[in-house]
Scaffold this motif. Structure first.
Motif, PDB file in Angstrom:
ATOM      1  N   TYR A  60     -20.408  99.268 -56.951  1.00 52.73           N
ATOM      2  CA  TYR A  60     -21.712  99.063 -57.780  1.00 52.73           C
ATOM      3  C   TYR A  60     -22.679  99.481 -57.228  1.00 52.73           C
ATOM      4  CZ  TYR A  60     -21.984  94.795 -55.122  1.00 52.73           C
ATOM      5  OH  TYR A  60     -22.062  93.778 -54.118  1.00 52.73           O
ATOM      6  N   GLU A  61     -22.715 100.198 -55.662  1.00 57.35           N
ATOM      7  CA  GLU A  61     -23.680 100.926 -55.156  1.00 57.35           C
ATOM      8  C   GLU A  61     -23.399 102.514 -54.996  1.00 57.35           C
ATOM      9  OE1 GLU A  61     -24.454  97.354 -51.706  1.00 57.35           O
ATOM     10  OE2 GLU A  61     -22.387  98.562 -51.649  1.00 57.35           O
ATOM     11  N   TYR A  62     -22.416 102.864 -55.369  1.00 53.33           N
ATOM     12  CA  TYR A  62     -22.040 104.197 -54.890  1.00 53.33           C
ATOM     13  C   TYR A  62     -22.455 105.095 -56.177  1.00 53.33           C
ATOM     14  CZ  TYR A  62     -19.245 108.528 -54.546  1.00 53.33           C
ATOM     15  OH  TYR A  62     -18.958 109.824 -54.265  1.00 53.33           O
ATOM     16  N   GLU A  63     -23.240 105.796 -55.897  1.00 51.80           N
ATOM     17  CA  GLU A  63     -24.382 106.937 -56.920  1.00 51.80           C
ATOM     18  C   GLU A  63     -23.392 107.437 -57.998  1.00 51.80           C
ATOM     19  OE1 GLU A  63     -24.518 110.784 -54.134  1.00 51.80           O
ATOM     20  OE2 GLU A  63     -26.426 109.506 -54.657  1.00 51.80           O
ATOM     21  N   LYS A  64     -22.182 107.699 -57.574  1.00 53.68           N
ATOM     22  CA  LYS A  64     -21.291 108.592 -58.667  1.00 53.68           C
ATOM     23  C   LYS A  64     -20.484 107.586 -59.411  1.00 53.68           C
ATOM     24  CE  LYS A  64     -21.073 112.984 -56.259  1.00 53.68           C
ATOM     25  NZ  LYS A  64     -20.102 114.209 -55.857  1.00 53.68           N
ATOM     26  N   THR A  65     -20.558 106.267 -59.251  1.00 57.33           N
ATOM     27  CA  THR A  65     -19.788 105.349 -60.190  1.00 57.33           C
ATOM     28  C   THR A  65     -20.041 105.386 -61.513  1.00 57.33           C
ATOM     29  OG1 THR A  65     -19.343 103.562 -58.236  1.00 57.33           O
ATOM     30  CG2 THR A  65     -19.199 102.822 -60.565  1.00 57.33           C
ATOM     31  N   PRO A  66     -21.375 105.612 -61.971  1.00 58.91           N
ATOM     32  CA  PRO A  66     -21.445 105.547 -63.502  1.00 58.91           C
ATOM     33  C   PRO A  66     -20.769 106.988 -64.050  1.00 58.91           C
ATOM     34  CG  PRO A  66     -23.557 104.945 -62.540  1.00 58.91           C
ATOM     35  CD  PRO A  66     -22.511 105.430 -61.326  1.00 58.91           C
ATOM     36  N   GLU A  67     -20.999 108.083 -63.398  1.00 62.78           N
ATOM     37  CA  GLU A  67     -20.068 109.144 -63.766  1.00 62.78           C
ATOM     38  C   GLU A  67     -18.759 108.955 -63.947  1.00 62.78           C
ATOM     39  OE1 GLU A  67     -18.474 113.298 -61.641  1.00 62.78           O
ATOM     40  OE2 GLU A  67     -20.578 112.447 -61.144  1.00 62.78           O
ATOM     41  N   PHE A  68     -18.069 108.155 -62.876  1.00 61.17           N
ATOM     42  CA  PHE A  68     -16.816 107.589 -63.114  1.00 61.17           C
ATOM     43  C   PHE A  68     -16.564 106.959 -64.200  1.00 61.17           C
ATOM     44  CE2 PHE A  68     -13.442 104.512 -61.976  1.00 61.17           C
ATOM     45  CZ  PHE A  68     -12.362 105.313 -61.815  1.00 61.17           C
ATOM     46  N   LEU A  69     -17.103 106.009 -64.572  1.00 59.32           N
ATOM     47  CA  LEU A  69     -16.945 104.924 -65.801  1.00 59.32           C
ATOM     48  C   LEU A  69     -16.913 105.643 -67.022  1.00 59.32           C
ATOM     49  CD1 LEU A  69     -18.777 101.674 -64.333  1.00 59.32           C
ATOM     50  CD2 LEU A  69     -16.338 102.366 -64.375  1.00 59.32           C
ATOM     51  N   GLU A  70     -17.946 106.425 -66.946  1.00 57.67           N
ATOM     52  CA  GLU A  70     -18.297 107.510 -68.122  1.00 57.67           C
ATOM     53  C   GLU A  70     -17.007 108.382 -68.759  1.00 57.67           C
ATOM     54  OE1 GLU A  70     -20.793 111.199 -70.022  1.00 57.67           O
ATOM     55  OE2 GLU A  70     -21.477 110.267 -68.118  1.00 57.67           O
ATOM     56  N   MET A  71     -16.159 108.625 -67.382  1.00 53.53           N
ATOM     57  CA  MET A  71     -15.268 109.592 -67.792  1.00 53.53           C
ATOM     58  C   MET A  71     -13.878 108.617 -68.323  1.00 53.53           C
ATOM     59  SD  MET A  71     -12.848 111.481 -64.891  1.00 53.53           S
ATOM     60  CE  MET A  71     -12.306 110.230 -64.010  1.00 53.53           C
ATOM     61  N   MET A  72     -13.829 107.603 -67.397  1.00 51.60           N
ATOM     62  CA  MET A  72     -12.714 106.609 -67.882  1.00 51.60           C
ATOM     63  C   MET A  72     -12.791 105.970 -69.238  1.00 51.60           C
ATOM     64  SD  MET A  72     -10.752 106.868 -65.489  1.00 51.60           S
ATOM     65  CE  MET A  72      -9.528 105.493 -65.818  1.00 51.60           C
ATOM     66  N   THR A  73     -14.309 105.767 -69.788  1.00 50.31           N
ATOM     67  CA  THR A  73     -14.363 105.410 -70.862  1.00 50.31           C
ATOM     68  C   THR A  73     -13.956 106.362 -72.012  1.00 50.31           C
ATOM     69  OG1 THR A  73     -16.382 104.106 -70.336  1.00 50.31           O
ATOM     70  CG2 THR A  73     -16.114 104.547 -72.563  1.00 50.31           C
ATOM     71  N   ARG A  74     -14.265 107.584 -71.771  1.00 48.56           N
ATOM     72  CA  ARG A  74     -13.958 108.735 -72.527  1.00 48.56           C
ATOM     73  C   ARG A  74     -12.337 108.884 -72.472  1.00 48.56           C
ATOM     74  NH1 ARG A  74     -16.603 112.193 -70.126  1.00 48.56           N
ATOM     75  NH2 ARG A  74     -15.046 113.342 -68.823  1.00 48.56           N
ATOM     76  N   TRP A  75     -11.755 108.501 -71.673  1.00 50.29           N
ATOM     77  CA  TRP A  75     -10.333 108.683 -71.599  1.00 50.29           C
ATOM     78  C   TRP A  75      -9.641 107.439 -72.237  1.00 50.29           C
ATOM     79  CZ3 TRP A  75      -8.507 110.234 -65.952  1.00 50.29           C
ATOM     80  CH2 TRP A  75      -8.961 111.661 -65.673  1.00 50.29           C
ATOM     81  N   ASN A  76     -10.262 106.508 -72.131  1.00 45.89           N
ATOM     82  CA  ASN A  76      -9.779 105.070 -72.993  1.00 45.89           C
ATOM     83  C   ASN A  76      -9.792 105.674 -74.444  1.00 45.89           C
ATOM     84  OD1 ASN A  76      -9.212 102.813 -74.278  1.00 45.89           O
ATOM     85  ND2 ASN A  76     -10.636 101.663 -72.981  1.00 45.89           N
ATOM     86  N   GLU A  77     -11.093 106.090 -75.086  1.00 47.73           N
ATOM     87  CA  GLU A  77     -11.230 106.667 -76.333  1.00 47.73           C
ATOM     88  C   GLU A  77     -10.401 107.500 -76.882  1.00 47.73           C
ATOM     89  OE1 GLU A  77     -15.355 107.339 -76.205  1.00 47.73           O
ATOM     90  OE2 GLU A  77     -16.079 105.359 -76.158  1.00 47.73           O
ATOM     91  N   LYS A  78      -9.927 108.601 -76.012  1.00 48.99           N
ATOM     92  CA  LYS A  78      -8.905 109.413 -76.422  1.00 48.99           C
ATOM     93  C   LYS A  78      -7.395 108.940 -76.370  1.00 48.99           C
ATOM     94  CE  LYS A  78     -11.192 113.657 -74.933  1.00 48.99           C
ATOM     95  NZ  LYS A  78     -11.193 114.986 -73.962  1.00 48.99           N
ATOM     96  N   GLY A  79      -7.371 107.764 -75.997  1.00 52.97           N
ATOM     97  CA  GLY A  79      -5.948 107.134 -76.023  1.00 52.97           C
ATOM     98  C   GLY A  79      -4.900 107.793 -74.946  1.00 52.97           C
ATOM     99  N   PHE A  80      -5.428 108.125 -73.631  1.00 52.66           N
ATOM    100  CA  PHE A  80      -4.753 108.589 -72.515  1.00 52.66           C
ATOM    101  C   PHE A  80      -3.732 107.453 -71.841  1.00 52.66           C
ATOM    102  CE2 PHE A  80      -7.621 112.235 -71.455  1.00 52.66           C
ATOM    103  CZ  PHE A  80      -7.267 112.913 -72.754  1.00 52.66           C
ATOM    104  N   PHE A  81      -4.046 106.242 -72.308  1.00 48.77           N
ATOM    105  CA  PHE A  81      -3.560 105.162 -71.594  1.00 48.77           C
ATOM    106  C   PHE A  81      -3.435 103.970 -72.778  1.00 48.77           C
ATOM    107  CE2 PHE A  81      -7.379 105.697 -69.338  1.00 48.77           C
ATOM    108  CZ  PHE A  81      -7.996 104.386 -69.673  1.00 48.77           C
ATOM    109  N   PRO A  82      -2.676 103.126 -73.100  1.00 48.76           N
ATOM    110  CA  PRO A  82      -2.694 101.976 -74.158  1.00 48.76           C
ATOM    111  C   PRO A  82      -3.739 100.936 -73.671  1.00 48.76           C
ATOM    112  CG  PRO A  82      -0.803 101.676 -72.648  1.00 48.76           C
ATOM    113  CD  PRO A  82      -1.495 103.039 -72.160  1.00 48.76           C
ATOM    114  N   LYS A  83      -4.392 100.166 -74.742  1.00 51.78           N
ATOM    115  CA  LYS A  83      -5.115  99.049 -74.822  1.00 51.78           C
ATOM    116  C   LYS A  83      -4.419  97.991 -73.947  1.00 51.78           C
ATOM    117  CE  LYS A  83      -8.060 101.541 -77.333  1.00 51.78           C
ATOM    118  NZ  LYS A  83      -9.099 102.176 -76.694  1.00 51.78           N
TER     119      LYS A  83
END
Length: 523
Positions: A275-298
Motif C-alpha cells: 500500500y506504500e509502493y507508488e506503482k501499486t494503483p497501476e498494478f491493481l488497475e491492470m488486474m481489475t481489467r484482466w478480471n473483467e476480461k475473464g482471464f481467470f475465473p471469479k
C-alpha cells in the motif's frame, strides 16, 4: 510452510520422474574439481585442493580406523538403491577407509521425526538442512557442530568452490553451522506460455512485458473459449511478485507471497509494503481489467487445482524457471516459452539446501571428507546422485540425463550435494535454457543489487505473533484485491487498515533495524 512443502514435493516429483536436478542448476558448464581417478583425498592431505587452489597447511586426515558415516535425508529410499550403496562404499573404503549409511525420513513423518534427530541424543554424522526445516533455530539450540575450522580443513575442495555469498549465508551470528550447496539457482520469474496456441493468429514475438502478456491472453480468450488464459488457484496470484520483480524490487524474506519489499539499488533501503509502493494503483488497475476480461475465473481463490497449465486447462502460468523446464520436457509439442521478468536477477540462497554435522557426531572429520568427495569428484557425485550409468541412468549426446528405471531408482533426495558443474539437465530441456543461464550468470554480481541482500536473513522471532497476524491479513485482504475482486481504491485502504491492526509497524521496525545493521556490517 505449506507453499514451501508444495514446492519441495513438486521438485521431488521432477527429480524422480525426469532424473534431473531441477532446472535451476548451473548445468554441466565447468571442469570437475578432481579427476575420475579420485585424487581428492591425496590433494586434501597435501594441503592443495584438486582445483589447484592452495588451501594452506592441513592436518592429515586420520583414516587408520574404519568407520561408518551415517547420513539423514528426506524422502523414501528407492527399491534398487542398495546396488548403488554397495558400489559407492567400495570407493569410500578405498579412498577414506569408511562406509556411508543413508537413512531416510519420509515426507509424511518429517514434521515430528526431523526435530527428534537433534533432541534424542542419537549419534549420527550428516543431515540435510534448510531454513524451512527450522535450521536457524536448531543451530542456535546447539544441534549442529560449528564448522569454521572443520569445513576448510577437511572439505577444502568444497570450501574453495563456495562463493563468498554462500559462506556468509552459512553463518549465524558470525558462526558457520552448515555447508551450503554448490548449486546455483536463480530468481528468474515470469510467464510460462504456449506459443503453439497463438502462432496461427500471428503472435510470433516473445513476451517481454505485461502489455505483451495481455495481448497474448486476448488472443486465447477470443479463440479458445474453453481455456483459461491465466492459471490462478487458491494460493493466490503470482502476478504481483512478477510485477515487483519487473520493477526491480526485492522481497527481503527472499520468497513469494510475502509483503515486505526493498529497492536493492538504494544505498540504505527502507522496507515498504504494497500500500506504500507508488506503482501499486497501476498494478491493481491492470488486474481489475484482466478480471473483467475473464482471464481467470471469479472462483479462482476457491480452486485447489494447481496443475491447470500442465493439464492444458490454462494457456499461461507465472512461475519460476524450474516450472518452465518441467513443462517444456513434459509437453515438447506445445512450444513452451519463458519470459523472465526479474530485472535484478540473483542466486537464490545457497542454504536453501545445506548439509550440517550433528553435534553428536563421533567422526566429523571423516564425514566432511566424505562430503568433499561427494561434491567435488565427478565420478563419486554421479554415483551418489544418479546411480550406475546404464542401469539407473543414461546421458545422451547433448549431455542431458535420463533416468532409466524410475520404479527402482531416482536421483538423490540429499539435494545439498548438488554442484552446478556436475548436475546435468534432464533429457528434453530446451536448447535455449543454457543460453538463459549464461545470461543470468553474466548479470549477477557479488555484493551488488539483489545478490547483496541474499545474505540477509531476517529473524521474526521477536515479533512472531504480529508477523503471523500480518500473513493472515495479507492473504485475506490482498489476495482478492490483487485479482480485482475488490474495488481497487477502497480495497487498498482496507488492506492498509487491517495490516496496521495486525501489527505490521512493529514487524517493520524490528526487521528494519536488522536490515540497517546488516547494511552497516558491509561497509
Amino acid at each position: 510452510l505449506l507453499s514451501l512443502l508444495l514446492a519441495t514435493s513438486m521438485a521431488v516429483t521432477v527429480f524422480a520422474g525426469c532424473g534431473g536436478s531441477g532446472s535451476s542448476n548451473g548445468g554441466n558448464t565447468g571442469t570437475p574439481s578432481s579427476d575420475a581417478s579420485g585424487e581428492t583425498n591425496a590433494a586434501s592431505a597435501s594441503g592443495e585442493s584438486s582445483t589447484g587452489t592452495d588451501t594452506g597447511s592441513l592436518p592429515a586426515l586420520d583414516t587408520s580406523e574404519q568407520v561408518e558415516v551415517v547420513m539423514y535425508c528426506l524422502g523414501t529410499e528407492p527399491a534398487g538403491q542398495q546396488q548403488i550403496w554397495d558400489k559407492l562404499n567400495e570407493i569410500l573404503l578405498e579412498k577414506l577407509n569408511c562406509t556411508l549409511k543413508v537413512n531416510y525420513i519420509s515426507f509424511a513423518d518429517y514434521p515430528n521425526k526431523y526435530p527428534l534427530l537433534f533432541s534424542s541424543g542419537e549419534e549420527f554424522d550428516i543431515a540435510y538442512a534448510a531454513s524451512w526445516l527450522n535450521y536457524p533455530s536448531l543451530a542456535k539450540k546447539g544441534a549442529f557442530m560449528e564448522l569454521d575450522e572443520l569445513w576448510p580443513t577437511y572439505a577444502p575442495n568444497n570450501y574453495a568452490l563456495a562463493t563468498e555469498t554462500a559462506k556468509k549465508q552459512a553463518q549465524l551470528d558470525g558462526v558457520t553451522y552448515c555447508v551450503p550447496s554448490l548449486n546455483r539457482t536463480y530468481s528468474a520469474y515470469g510467464p510460462i506460455y504456449r506459443k503453439d496456441l497463438v502462432e496461427p493468429y500471428g503472435f510470433d514475438k516473445e513476451i517481454e512485458n505485461f502489455e505483451d502478456m495481455e495481448e497474448y491472453m486476448d488472443i486465447i480468450k477470443e479463440n479458445y473459449p474453453e481455456m483459461q488464459p491465466l492459471s490462478i488457484y487458491s494460493m493466490g496470484s503470482e502476478v504481483d511478485d512478477a510485477f515487483m520483480y519487473f520493477n526491480g524490487m526485492y522481497p527481503i524474506k527472499g520468497s513469494q507471497n510475502d509483503f515486505f519489499w526493498i529497492d536493492p539499488s538504494e544505498e540504505n533501503p527502507k522496507i515498504m509494503t504494497y500500500y506504500e509502493y507508488e506503482k501499486t494503483p497501476e498494478f491493481l488497475e491492470m488486474m481489475t481489467r484482466w478480471n473483467e476480461k475473464g482471464f481467470f475465473p471469479k472462483s479462482a481463490l476457491s480452486d485447489t487445482d494447481s496443475s491447470k497449465f500442465k493439464n492444458g486447462v490454462a494457456s499461461m502460468l507465472v512461475h519460476n524457471n524450474d516450472s518452465y523446464v518441467g513443462s517444456a520436457i513434459e509437453h515438447p509439442e506445445w512450444n513452451v516459452t519463458y519470459a523472465n521478468f526479474a530485472k535484478d536477477i540473483s542466486n537464490l540462497s545457497f542454504t536453501q539446501d545445506a548439509m550440517v554435522i550433528s553435534n553428536t557426531s563421533k567422526n566429523p572429520e571423516r564425514a566432511l571428507a566424505v562430503w568433499d568427495l561427494l561434491t567435488t569428484d565427478q565420478e563419486v557425485f554421479n554415483l551418489f546422485y544418479y546411480g550406475i550409468e546404464g542401469v539407473s541412468y543414461e546421458v545422451n549426446d547433448k549431455n542431458q540425463v535420463k533416468m532409466l528405471d524410475p520404479d527402482n531408482f531416482g536421483t538423490s533426495s540429499m539435494w545439498a550435494v548438488r554442484n552446478s558443474d556436475f548436475v546435468l539437465d534432464s533429457v528434453g530441456t530446451p536448447d535455449s535454457y543454457e543460453a538463459l543461464k549464461e545470461t543470468w550468470d553474466s548479470q549477477i554480481k557479488e555484493g551488488e543489487g539483489a545478490q547483496k541482500y541474499r545474505s540477509f536473513v531476517p529473524d521474526t522471532s521477536a515479533v512472531e505473533t504480529q508477523y503471523s497476524a500480518c500473513l493472515n491479513a495479507h492473504q485475506q485482504y490482498w489476495w482478492p484485491l490483487e485479482l480485482g475482486y475488490t474495488e481497487a481504491e477502497s480495497g487498498l485502504e482496507e488492506y492498509k487498515k487491517m495490516m496496521e491492526a495486525a501489527g505490521i509497524e512493529e514487524v517493520r521496525a524490528e526487521l528494519q533495524a536488522q536490515l540497517d545493521a546488516y547494511v552497516a556490517s558491509l561497509k
